[in-house]
Write a protein that holds these residues in place. Structure first.
Motif, mmCIF file in Angstrom:
data_model
loop_
_atom_site.group_PDB
_atom_site.id
_atom_site.type_symbol
_atom_site.label_atom_id
_atom_site.label_comp_id
_atom_site.label_asym_id
_atom_site.label_seq_id
_atom_site.Cartn_x
_atom_site.Cartn_y
_atom_site.Cartn_z
ATOM 1 N N TRP A 113 5.271 -3.465 -0.723
ATOM 2 C CA TRP A 113 4.707 -4.405 0.282
ATOM 3 C C TRP A 113 4.781 -5.784 0.212
ATOM 4 N N ARG A 114 5.252 -6.302 -0.754
ATOM 5 C CA ARG A 114 5.545 -7.758 -0.903
ATOM 6 C C ARG A 114 7.179 -7.780 -0.331
ATOM 7 N N ALA A 115 7.913 -6.779 -0.516
ATOM 8 C CA ALA A 115 9.350 -6.759 0.026
ATOM 9 C C ALA A 115 9.308 -6.664 1.524
ATOM 10 N N LEU A 116 8.352 -5.785 2.148
ATOM 11 C CA LEU A 116 8.525 -5.936 3.585
ATOM 12 C C LEU A 116 7.856 -7.067 4.303
ATOM 13 N N ASN A 117 6.858 -7.725 3.748
ATOM 14 C CA ASN A 117 6.355 -8.933 3.902
ATOM 15 C C ASN A 117 7.402 -9.996 3.820
ATOM 16 N N TYR A 118 8.132 -10.373 2.637
ATOM 17 C CA TYR A 118 8.880 -11.135 2.558
ATOM 18 C C TYR A 118 10.279 -10.920 3.391
ATOM 19 N N LEU A 119 10.624 -9.866 3.803
ATOM 20 C CA LEU A 119 11.618 -9.825 4.771
ATOM 21 C C LEU A 119 11.305 -9.993 6.206
ATOM 22 N N SER A 120 9.891 -9.826 6.342
ATOM 23 C CA SER A 120 9.506 -9.946 7.808
ATOM 24 C C SER A 120 9.464 -11.430 7.854
ATOM 25 N N ALA A 121 8.932 -12.186 6.902
ATOM 26 C CA ALA A 121 9.073 -13.717 7.085
ATOM 27 C C ALA A 121 10.259 -14.447 6.992
ATOM 28 N N ALA A 122 10.982 -13.852 6.235
ATOM 29 C CA ALA A 122 12.556 -14.429 6.039
ATOM 30 C C ALA A 122 13.112 -14.169 7.247
ATOM 31 N N GLN A 123 13.154 -13.088 8.077
ATOM 32 C CA GLN A 123 13.693 -12.908 9.130
ATOM 33 C C GLN A 123 13.536 -14.196 10.489
ATOM 34 N N LEU A 124 12.250 -14.437 10.259
ATOM 35 C CA LEU A 124 11.822 -15.385 11.283
ATOM 36 C C LEU A 124 12.571 -16.977 10.977
ATOM 37 N N TYR A 125 12.384 -17.056 9.620
ATOM 38 C CA TYR A 125 12.811 -18.627 9.300
ATOM 39 C C TYR A 125 14.179 -18.870 8.734
ATOM 40 N N LEU A 126 14.859 -18.120 7.767
ATOM 41 C CA LEU A 126 15.961 -18.417 6.774
ATOM 42 C C LEU A 126 17.249 -18.122 7.698
ATOM 43 N N LEU A 127 18.132 -19.167 7.292
ATOM 44 C CA LEU A 127 19.565 -19.035 7.661
ATOM 45 C C LEU A 127 20.321 -18.982 6.305
ATOM 46 N N ASP A 128 20.016 -19.094 5.291
ATOM 47 C CA ASP A 128 20.664 -18.766 3.981
ATOM 48 C C ASP A 128 19.507 -18.466 2.927
ATOM 49 N N ASN A 129 20.375 -18.427 1.868
ATOM 50 C CA ASN A 129 19.310 -18.455 0.538
ATOM 51 C C ASN A 129 18.343 -17.126 0.550
ATOM 52 N N PRO A 130 18.764 -16.138 0.988
ATOM 53 C CA PRO A 130 18.191 -14.997 1.346
ATOM 54 C C PRO A 130 17.063 -14.269 0.427
ATOM 55 N N ARG A 131 17.287 -14.515 -1.093
ATOM 56 C CA ARG A 131 16.339 -14.081 -1.870
ATOM 57 C C ARG A 131 15.830 -15.192 -2.764
ATOM 58 N N LEU A 132 15.933 -16.373 -2.236
ATOM 59 C CA LEU A 132 15.384 -17.712 -2.742
ATOM 60 C C LEU A 132 15.651 -17.799 -4.384
ATOM 61 N N ALA A 133 17.108 -17.469 -4.542
ATOM 62 C CA ALA A 133 17.737 -17.605 -5.744
ATOM 63 C C ALA A 133 17.589 -19.256 -6.638
ATOM 64 N N ARG A 134 17.492 -19.936 -5.388
ATOM 65 C CA ARG A 134 17.370 -21.513 -5.702
ATOM 66 C C ARG A 134 16.513 -22.201 -4.917
ATOM 67 N N LEU A 184 14.123 -23.710 -2.169
ATOM 68 C CA LEU A 184 14.646 -23.916 -0.631
ATOM 69 C C LEU A 184 14.941 -25.430 -0.292
ATOM 70 N N ARG A 185 15.941 -25.189 0.704
ATOM 71 C CA ARG A 185 16.393 -26.297 1.172
ATOM 72 C C ARG A 185 16.153 -26.124 2.840
ATOM 73 N N GLN A 186 16.214 -27.568 3.325
ATOM 74 C CA GLN A 186 15.755 -27.482 4.855
ATOM 75 C C GLN A 186 17.176 -27.073 5.698
ATOM 76 N N ALA A 187 18.382 -27.037 4.965
ATOM 77 C CA ALA A 187 19.551 -26.588 5.768
ATOM 78 C C ALA A 187 19.400 -24.981 5.537
ATOM 79 N N ASP A 188 18.393 -24.672 4.972
ATOM 80 C CA ASP A 188 18.147 -22.955 4.847
ATOM 81 C C ASP A 188 17.694 -22.315 6.037
ATOM 82 N N ILE A 189 17.126 -23.360 6.520
ATOM 83 C CA ILE A 189 15.866 -23.086 7.672
ATOM 84 C C ILE A 189 16.553 -22.982 9.256
#
Length: 715
Positions: free
Chosen positions: A41-62, A64-69
């Motif tokens: 469930w968390r994976a589904l939620n994360y991917l749903s939100a990440a698709q809306l907002y992220l350009l990079d850093n897909p698994r938040l390994a570092r 978050l930067r504004q350039a990632d958004i």
């Protein structure tokens, strides 16, 4: 909080039908730990939100930067968490389902596109960068950064996303489509996810009651409805959210269901509730109470509650992107960083972009695709018959199984005799609701079987929006390589030409031809024998949306010789009514009533104009009049000229609005010499004879118009 009503109480009927699913739920609960369901469930939620907002850093390994958004985040968030909660719980059941059974999830909410894409990625069905298993860091990055995948998948529910069987955006029909999917399919269980806003639509409201029309109609699968009572529509609270739990319970109980109400806060309790529902669900068509799950998880749950003093949770702000510009707003950026980090994505995805072992324990097994292989062609389409009628074709096709007839309480009125004793066979269902009939047909054909909807011409336009939406679905499905789908077939009769003023409306055909969709065929045969043959072809075909317009009353029969050409080319010359050589006028009919009247005008026209050369043409499929490439079955320019000449005046009588056919011809650049006569609203009641006169479609008025055209062309 969970409220579970005991379906097995002494006042309820004993459970019938699906003990294997109850066992599957128990086996899944034993084999898959709660932590894995939560991780899924968390994976589904994360991917749903990440698709809306992220350009990079897909698994938040570092950090978050504004350039990632993304600069301009777009898409829909709010419906995803409740949908994801159901998908996470249903996933393990596809692995432990009974042998040769099938579990299908049907999305009622079209806005859950990010969820469907996330689900397809996690179960390995989505291939974004190649043909591998679909799990890789490039694929994960492509999923997130490429959203909304405008040209490939789109950002909402469409069949371009693997596993989707109903295109969202058309609110209301999901429950009825699910019912259609399980008819005559006792191995199939369908779980429609229905938004609480959808409960306000007429189609959903009718579908709860509609299952009663299917009692005793055969051996069917089961439908387990899930209502996503998240409290909000796009612009404000849903009507359901204003009801107390007691009122919700009373509402569904009155409809013949037993509500199982849960808010999703206790995962273990919800797993027990789901197992309970599977134990008690009944096959469609069996009387007695059915379970319905009501999930009251708030819309946008697990997302931000507030940002900079602005309330988000519980407001319409959660419907789309709760944070509008986190790349440029420090408060929103901080909120987004905390929101995405709350799912702990490094616990969910490896550095290779694969779901971790914990998530994979809960992933669905390989789903069983519906059997879409066509049944054997009806003998009606293979052998010659002596004066067949439409009823005989329907009976013969039904005798080969995998067939259903739906009608809004009009089978007898449309003079269809489906059984020798006049009774209604199990394979025919009536309900006084056009939308439900279409939705049943849509679900039935979507799962590989043949169906027919028989209705009054004037009432069919109620389904215009459903049909236009389904054409979009079929286009996308075909584009995704899923051709070979059973055709959608409408038998349109009880024509307005013979009916009262309020029952005159050929508008459905106009709307469908306006789409210029290559799937659409509008058949206008000249007599009952031709109509029966056309219906045989419709029922044996694939990848079409067919409309057969035919009068239910007996009419004249015409020589059969030209019909083979009418059927193969869509139109043909009738030699018995035509002179040889270049004509002075072409008379063309489409439909049985126009053919009756126009053929009757030929003899008096010949008497009054013995020198005139006449060519008579009948059009069996209006769609062939349009130009290629919009209409792939269109008459070629050579065939069109052979039928209608180059500069010959043409008088054409049609059963539809004249403007509908005029638009097809105008697209060919041929409108100037074609004089189309069709239905015109008279503005007041008239007799059938008076209506023909008013519209210029009686034999007398057609003869007069033909004489006028001859005079004009010779002057």
């Amino acid at each position: 909080m969970t409220v579970t009503t005991d379906l097995a109480s002494p006042s309820a009927s004993p459970p019938l039908g699906f003990p294997g699913w109850s066992l599957a739920a128990r086996q899944a609960a034993d084999a898959v730990p709660d932590q894995a369901i939560d991780a899924f469930w968390r994976a589904l939620n994360y991917l749903s939100a990440a698709q809306l907002y992220l350009l990079d850093n897909p698994r938040l390994a570092r950090p978050l930067r504004q350039a990632d958004i993304k600069e301009n985040p777009s898409g829909h968030w709010g419906v995803c968490p409740p949908v994801n909660y159901l998908l996470a719980h249903l996933g393990p059941l596809t692995t432990w389902r009974p042998a040769e059974s099938e579990l299908l999830v049907l999305h009622g909410a079209g806005h859950a596109g990010p969820s469907a894409l996330a689900h397809a990625y996690l179960n390995g069905a989505l291939h974004l960068t190649g043909k591998g298993p679909g799990w890789s860091m490039p694929d994960l990055r492509a999923l997130i950064t490429g959203f909304p995948h405008t040209e490939r998948f789109g950002g909402e529910i469409t069949p371009l996303i693997p596993g989707v069987r109903h295109t969202g955006g058309q609110l209301g029909p999901a429950l009825a489509i699910a019912q259609g999917m399980v008819l005559d399919a006792p191995h199939r269980l369908v779980v429609p996810l229905i938004g609480d806003g959808e409960l306000e639509t007429g189609a959903t409201a009718a579908a709860w009651l509609a299952r009663r029309a299917l009692v005793g109609t055969g051996h069917h699968g089961a439908v387990l409805p899930v209502v996503l009572a998240n409290g909000l529509k796009m612009g404000g609270p849903s009507l359901l959210s204003g009801m107390s739990q007691d009122e919700i319970h009373t509402y569904f109980t009155g409809l013949g269901y037993v509500p199982l109400i849960d808010d999703g806060t206790d995962l273990r309790a919800f797993r027990r509730l789901l197992a309970h529902a599977f134990a008690q669900v009944r096959p469609l068509g069996e009387a007695g109470p059915q379970p319905v799950i009501v999930l009251t998880m708030p819309k946008g749950h697990t997302g931000p509650v507030q940002v900079a003093g602005r309330q988000i949770a519980g407001t319409p702000a959660v419907h789309k992107t709760p944070l509008k510009s986190p790349a440029h707003n420090d408060s929103e950026f901080a909120t987004l960083a905390a929101w995405l980090a709350s799912y702990r994505p490094t616990e969910l995805f490896t550095t290779q972009g694969r779901p971790t072992d914990l998530v994979r324990q809960a992933l669905p097994g390989t789903p069983t695709e519906p059997d879409t292989a066509p049944p054997p062609a009806s003998p009606a389409a293979r052998k010659d018959r002596s004066r067949p009628d439409v009823s005989a074709v329907i009976r013969e096709r039904a005798g080969h199984g995998a067939f259903r007839l739906f009608s809004p309480d009009e089978i007898a009125s449309n003079r269809l005799r489906l059984a020798e004793d006049g009774s209604l066979p199990d394979w025919a269902a009536e309900i006084l609701n056009e939308e439900i009939c279409h939705s049943w047909l849509q679900g039935y054909t979507e799962t590989g079987r043949d169906a027919l909807l028989a209705t009054y011409e004037a009432f069919a336009p109620v389904n215009t929006s459903l049909l236009v939406q389904h054409l979009k679905h079929r286009r996308l499905r075909y584009r995704a390589g899923h051709g070979g789908l059973s055709s959608v077939n409408y038998l349109i009769t009880s024509l307005g030409w013979r009916n009262t003023y309020t029952h005159q409306n050929p508008g459905l055909i106009s709307s469908l031809l306006d789409t210029e969709d290559s799937f659409v065929h509008v058949y206008t045969p000249a007599d009952a024998t031709r109509a029966a043959a056309v219906l045989s072809v419709m029922l044996a075909g694939r990848d079409r949306v067919n409309f057969l317009i035919t009068d239910k009353h007996p009419g004249p029969a015409f020589p059969p010789d030209p019909f083979r050409e009418e059927l193969t080319d869509g139109a043909a010359v009738w030699p018995q009514l035509s002179h040889r050589g270049i004509p002075d006028i072409v008379l063309a009919s489409a439909g049985d009533i126009p053919a009756r009247e126009l053929t009757a005008s030929v003899a008096p026209l010949r008497r009054s104009h013995p020198e005139a050369k006449i060519r008579y043409v009948h059009i069996n499929d209006l769609a062939v009049l349009g130009p290629a490439p919009h209409w792939p079955y269109a008459l070629s320019e050579r065939a069109f000229t052979r039928l209608f000449g180059n500069d010959t005046p043409v008088l054409m009588a049609v059963p539809t609005y004249a403007s509908t056919v005029r638009a097809l011809l105008a697209a060919r650049g041929e409108a100037h010499r074609f004089h189309i006569v069709g239905y015109q609203d008279p503005g007041h009641p008239l007799t059938p004879e008076g209506l023909l006169e008013q519209c210029g479609l009686s034999a007398t008025t057609l003869c007069a118009q033909a004489a006028y055209l001859l005079k004009e062309s010779s002057s």
